[in-house]
Design an enzyme around this catalytic site. Structure first.
Site, PDB file in Angstrom:
ATOM      1  N   TYR A  98       0.817  -1.209   0.000  1.00 58.26           N
ATOM      2  CA  TYR A  98       0.000   0.000   0.000  1.00 58.26           C
ATOM      3  C   TYR A  98       0.854   1.263   0.000  1.00 58.26           C
ATOM      4  CZ  TYR A  98      -4.182  -2.786   1.033  1.00 58.26           C
ATOM      5  OH  TYR A  98      -5.225  -3.665   0.986  1.00 58.26           O
ATOM      6  N   LYS A 103       3.534 -15.516   3.654  1.00 59.13           N
ATOM      7  CA  LYS A 103       3.674 -16.329   2.445  1.00 59.13           C
ATOM      8  C   LYS A 103       5.162 -16.570   2.221  1.00 59.13           C
ATOM      9  CE  LYS A 103       1.794 -18.451  -1.112  1.00 59.13           C
ATOM     10  NZ  LYS A 103       1.052 -19.711  -0.914  1.00 59.13           N
ATOM     11  N   ASP A 112      -2.760 -18.551   2.426  1.00 63.05           N
ATOM     12  CA  ASP A 112      -3.807 -19.331   1.782  1.00 63.05           C
ATOM     13  C   ASP A 112      -4.413 -20.339   2.761  1.00 63.05           C
ATOM     14  OD1 ASP A 112      -1.290 -20.449   1.737  1.00 63.05           O
ATOM     15  OD2 ASP A 112      -1.352 -21.091  -0.352  1.00 63.05           O
ATOM     16  N   ASP A 127      -5.726  -6.934   5.327  1.00 62.65           N
ATOM     17  CA  ASP A 127      -6.900  -6.284   4.760  1.00 62.65           C
ATOM     18  C   ASP A 127      -7.898  -7.322   4.261  1.00 62.65           C
ATOM     19  OD1 ASP A 127      -8.675  -4.488   3.709  1.00 62.65           O
ATOM     20  OD2 ASP A 127      -7.342  -3.723   2.159  1.00 62.65           O
ATOM     21  N   ASP A 158     -11.633  -8.720   6.190  1.00 57.82           N
ATOM     22  CA  ASP A 158     -12.923  -8.646   5.513  1.00 57.82           C
ATOM     23  C   ASP A 158     -13.570 -10.030   5.450  1.00 57.82           C
ATOM     24  OD1 ASP A 158     -12.696  -5.967   5.183  1.00 57.82           O
ATOM     25  OD2 ASP A 158     -12.378  -5.999   3.029  1.00 57.82           O
TER      26      ASP A 158
END
Length: 364
Positions: free
Chosen positions: A142, A187, A219, A243, A247
């Protein structure tokens, strides 16, 4: 207690749900003999329309002189549908996080027994789920170097050791105060930035011997949050993964309109619902104000006003049990239908839910 609170309502449904959050704070102030002083400021698309900047210096000054920021949401369809826009309302949100040094976003995830059936997940998987996701908020893609032309684009996911160390220490400290279980999500099998995260977390781990620590690829974590939500206690992860993961947790609560959060760091702490601005619903009195109201509870608890925060949570739970709910979570079956319906739609909109909670607090 006397608190100065910056009010950033933002865009879309933001002003509507913010009114209810402030009304609840006022009810608490009156009930418990506190003084909350509010100073409003513009941000997001609203600020862009006024001065061309989604987080103007004047708004930053308001935030810096406040004890806390109560924020709602930013975003507008006219920018969402324009991929060439150089500045967006969300740019102001990122600037606010960076300038206030808000490196840690804390999102509690818990279930409400009366809403378990609203989740797409099986009730037996959900009941008793209670965990916290700590998302690094001022680094990663970001904020990394970006490039875009008609044929190529890239975002760089940069993290430094100090950035990772401070968020990992915070996560271990929170886990040590809860059920003493921390899951580091990355990851590391693919990304160099994730390998640095895992290396640093493993270096820090021995400093917290009472905390059980495990490491999970994003994942796998995304799957297990939905299939084994009770496994988790505290999750810590980087900005982009956090993020998306937070959600996803709305499937556990049954609605994003029920999830509050806090953002902590170097300067003024900020408290906000995790949902977006939902501009399509603006002005329709259908937005769920509970996440905003619960964010106000987190604000009070941050300053040690635990009894006051608990009273807000009690009022929210009571409203849910009484089926005083906005349309997104309204229970359509049973005798509640008759009392929840009036000519032209449902009785309980944003304003009505907020007022019910204010009345509950006042009578408690």
């Amino acid at each position: 207690m006397k608190l100065k609170i910056a009010i950033l309502a933002g865009d879309g449904i933001g002003p509507e749900i913010m009114k209810q959050g402030v009304a609840v704070l006022d009810a608490i102030a009156h009930k418990c003999n506190h003084e909350f002083i509010y100073e409003e400021a513009i941000c997001g698309a609203h600020a862009m329309d006024v001065c061309g900047d989604p987080y103007p210096d004047s708004t930053h000054d308001v935030c810096m002189r406040a004890d806390a920021v109560l924020f709602a949401a930013v975003g507008d369809l006219k920018y969402d549908n324009n991929p060439t826009a150089k500045v967006r309302p969300e740019t102001g949100l990122l600037a606010m996080r960076k300038k206030l040094g808000l490196f840690a976003n804390i999102r509690p995830v818990a279930t409400f027994d009366c809403l378990l059936h609203k989740s797409p997940l099986k009730e037996e998987l959900l009941r008793g789920a209670d965990f916290v996701v700590i998302r690094e908020l001022t680094g990663g893609m970001y904020f990394g170097e970006k490039y875009q032309d008609n044929d190529k684009a890239f975002d760089t996911n940069v993290y430094t050791r100090p950035e990772v160390e401070r968020i990992v220490h915070l996560a271990f400290q929170m886990a040590s105060k809860r059920r003493k279980h921390l899951t580091v999500v990355d990851k590391a099998n693919v990304l160099a930035s994730s390998r640095l995260w895992r290396q640093i977390a493993q270096e820090i781990e021995p400093q917290y011997p009472d905390v059980k620590t495990d490491y999970m690829f994003i994942d796998n974590a995304s799957m297990r949050v939905l299939t084994e939500p009770r496994f988790f206690d505290v999750i810590v992860t980087e900005n982009t993964f956090g993020d998306i993961l937070t959600d996803e947790t709305s499937c556990i609560t049954g609605s994003m309109g029920l999830q509050p959060s806090s953002s902590l760091g170097e300067h003024t702490p900020l408290f906000e619902p995790v949902h977006g601005s939902w501009p399509q619903a603006a002005g329709q009195n259908i937005a769920n104000p509970l996440a905003q109201i619960l964010s106000a509870a987190m604000l009070l608890e941050h300053f040690g006003l635990n009894r006051e925060g608990a009273l807000i949570r009690e009022a929210v739970n009571a409203s849910l049990d009484a089926n005083v709910r906005t349309p997104d979570i309204l229970e359509p079956e049973g005798p509640s239908v008759a009392r929840n319906q009036v000519e032209g739609g449902t009785k309980y909109g944003t304003k009505e839910v907020g007022q019910w909670i204010v009345d509950y607090i006042s009578k408690a």
